[in-house]
Design a protein around this motif. Structure first.
Motif, mmCIF file in Angstrom:
data_model
loop_
_atom_site.group_PDB
_atom_site.id
_atom_site.type_symbol
_atom_site.label_atom_id
_atom_site.label_comp_id
_atom_site.label_asym_id
_atom_site.label_seq_id
_atom_site.Cartn_x
_atom_site.Cartn_y
_atom_site.Cartn_z
ATOM 1 N N THR A 8 0.818 -1.211 0.000
ATOM 2 C CA THR A 8 0.000 0.000 0.000
ATOM 3 C C THR A 8 0.851 1.261 0.000
ATOM 4 O O THR A 8 0.330 2.360 0.199
ATOM 5 C CB THR A 8 -0.938 0.017 1.223
ATOM 6 O OG1 THR A 8 -0.152 -0.051 2.418
ATOM 7 C CG2 THR A 8 -1.906 -1.159 1.187
ATOM 8 N N GLN A 11 4.481 4.155 -5.029
ATOM 9 C CA GLN A 11 5.099 3.597 -6.230
ATOM 10 C C GLN A 11 6.491 4.192 -6.446
ATOM 11 O O GLN A 11 7.434 3.483 -6.822
ATOM 12 C CB GLN A 11 4.197 3.878 -7.425
ATOM 13 C CG GLN A 11 4.623 3.251 -8.740
ATOM 14 C CD GLN A 11 3.557 3.438 -9.819
ATOM 15 O OE1 GLN A 11 2.499 4.017 -9.558
ATOM 16 N NE2 GLN A 11 3.833 2.968 -11.014
ATOM 17 N N ASN A 27 -0.357 3.171 -13.456
ATOM 18 C CA ASN A 27 -0.749 3.777 -12.182
ATOM 19 C C ASN A 27 -0.977 2.659 -11.177
ATOM 20 O O ASN A 27 -2.025 2.020 -11.158
ATOM 21 C CB ASN A 27 -2.024 4.610 -12.361
ATOM 22 C CG ASN A 27 -2.454 5.280 -11.066
ATOM 23 O OD1 ASN A 27 -1.640 5.471 -10.159
ATOM 24 N ND2 ASN A 27 -3.728 5.617 -10.973
ATOM 25 N N ARG A 29 -2.043 1.171 -8.054
ATOM 26 C CA ARG A 29 -2.906 1.497 -6.931
ATOM 27 C C ARG A 29 -2.516 0.674 -5.701
ATOM 28 O O ARG A 29 -1.902 -0.380 -5.830
ATOM 29 C CB ARG A 29 -4.365 1.242 -7.304
ATOM 30 C CG ARG A 29 -4.861 2.091 -8.468
ATOM 31 C CD ARG A 29 -6.312 1.789 -8.774
ATOM 32 N NE ARG A 29 -7.200 2.176 -7.696
ATOM 33 C CZ ARG A 29 -7.698 3.408 -7.526
ATOM 34 N NH1 ARG A 29 -7.373 4.367 -8.378
ATOM 35 N NH2 ARG A 29 -8.517 3.675 -6.532
ATOM 36 N N PRO A 30 -2.864 1.144 -4.504
ATOM 37 C CA PRO A 30 -2.588 0.368 -3.295
ATOM 38 C C PRO A 30 -3.252 -1.004 -3.349
ATOM 39 O O PRO A 30 -4.387 -1.145 -3.831
ATOM 40 C CB PRO A 30 -3.187 1.229 -2.177
ATOM 41 C CG PRO A 30 -3.253 2.600 -2.743
ATOM 42 C CD PRO A 30 -3.500 2.450 -4.210
ATOM 43 N N GLY A 213 -6.182 0.613 1.868
ATOM 44 C CA GLY A 213 -5.677 1.377 0.730
ATOM 45 C C GLY A 213 -5.844 2.876 0.970
ATOM 46 O O GLY A 213 -6.654 3.321 1.766
ATOM 47 N N ARG A 214 -5.059 3.667 0.274
ATOM 48 C CA ARG A 214 -5.199 5.108 0.353
ATOM 49 C C ARG A 214 -6.495 5.533 -0.323
ATOM 50 O O ARG A 214 -6.984 4.889 -1.253
ATOM 51 C CB ARG A 214 -4.001 5.790 -0.329
ATOM 52 C CG ARG A 214 -2.669 5.508 0.324
ATOM 53 C CD ARG A 214 -1.601 6.437 -0.237
ATOM 54 N NE ARG A 214 -1.416 6.251 -1.664
ATOM 55 C CZ ARG A 214 -0.574 5.380 -2.214
ATOM 56 N NH1 ARG A 214 0.130 4.572 -1.447
ATOM 57 N NH2 ARG A 214 -0.456 5.310 -3.520
ATOM 58 N N ASN A 215 -7.039 6.632 0.116
ATOM 59 C CA ASN A 215 -8.242 7.175 -0.518
ATOM 60 C C ASN A 215 -7.874 7.961 -1.756
ATOM 61 O O ASN A 215 -6.878 8.688 -1.774
ATOM 62 C CB ASN A 215 -8.998 8.093 0.461
ATOM 63 C CG ASN A 215 -9.579 7.314 1.638
ATOM 64 O OD1 ASN A 215 -10.022 6.193 1.472
ATOM 65 N ND2 ASN A 215 -9.552 7.923 2.812
ATOM 66 N N TYR A 216 -8.704 7.852 -2.781
ATOM 67 C CA TYR A 216 -8.469 8.598 -4.024
ATOM 68 C C TYR A 216 -9.644 9.499 -4.302
ATOM 69 O O TYR A 216 -10.757 9.215 -3.898
ATOM 70 C CB TYR A 216 -8.301 7.593 -5.186
ATOM 71 C CG TYR A 216 -6.930 6.959 -5.212
ATOM 72 C CD1 TYR A 216 -5.919 7.464 -6.008
ATOM 73 C CD2 TYR A 216 -6.652 5.865 -4.410
ATOM 74 C CE1 TYR A 216 -4.666 6.886 -6.031
ATOM 75 C CE2 TYR A 216 -5.402 5.274 -4.435
ATOM 76 C CZ TYR A 216 -4.416 5.799 -5.241
ATOM 77 O OH TYR A 216 -3.169 5.197 -5.247
#
Length: 216
Positions: A8, A11, A27, A29-30, A213-216
């Motif tokens: 998580t 990158q 891209n 993602r987590p 996961g991180r919020n997007y």
């Protein structure tokens, strides 16, 4: 046996820590839950330097364990690298680094069920790497997909340190954190590289919360 881990983190942090020259993941993602037979990022050697790519978790299963099975879901954890089955993939061309931020081992509960216990670095640094190997292989990974050719990976395991051993005494993944360890695994002579198949020091890991996961 580690059959669940998370990636998580950043990158860019993967690229910098593993000295990646080419990133082919787009891209990224987590990934708070990475399970066997699913895609995850790995760093491998390429002609123009190290590259970050996606691969499927689970190396080819030795044929004697596939008798009577129509699907090969792969071998995630590799304990005996001296086996003739694994030695073909232990050269520099097939070594890889598998980035992670946490990994899980199952804890058996008194009622016979289990729950995942997550481990992360105790020094506060988020990123580490499993010492892995990869290959390109044609097999049936999922019956619905039929035969496919995929990039596959797995990682080495070793005896458990104190923190992991309290939950899962049999083994833990081989985890690399220092730059000299990453470089030795990726380009060192095999005998020297296999010296890295050892547990992390006691107190190097801590029990962590389940990754999100991180919020997007």
């Amino acid at each position: 046996m580690c059959n669940l881990y998370a990636m998580t983190g950043s990158q860019q942090a993967i690229r910098e820590a593993a000295r990646v020259m080419t990133d082919r993941t787009g891209n990224l993602r987590p990934l708070p839950e990475i399970w066997p037979n699913t895609l995850a990022p790995i760093v491998r050697n390429a002609q123009d330097g190290r590259e970050l790519v996606m691969a499927c978790w689970g190396m080819p299963t030795p044929p004697n364990y596939l008798k009577g099975h129509r699907v090969d879901r792969g071998v995630t954890n590799i304990r005996n690298p001296t086996s003739t089955w694994w030695k073909r993939w232990e050269g520099v061309a097939h070594r890889c680094l598998v980035p992670l931020t946490a990994f899980s081992e199952p804890e058996r509960l008194p009622d016979g069920t289990s729950r995942p216990v997550w481990f992360a670095r105790s020094d506060g640094e988020p990123l580490a790497f499993f010492a892995g190997i990869w290959c390109r292989w044609t097999s049936v990974r999922k019956l619905a997909d039929g035969e496919t050719t995929d990039d596959l990976f797995g990682f080495l395991t070793t005896t458990a340190n104190r923190e992991v051993g309290a939950i899962h005494p049999k083994a833990m993944p081989v985890i690399l954190t220092r730059q000299e360890e990453l470089d030795l695994w990726m380009k060192g002579p095999l005998d020297d590289a296999l010296q890295l198949q050892r547990p992390m020091p006691d107190n190097a890991l801590t029990v962590a919360n389940a990754p999100v996961g991180r919020n997007y």
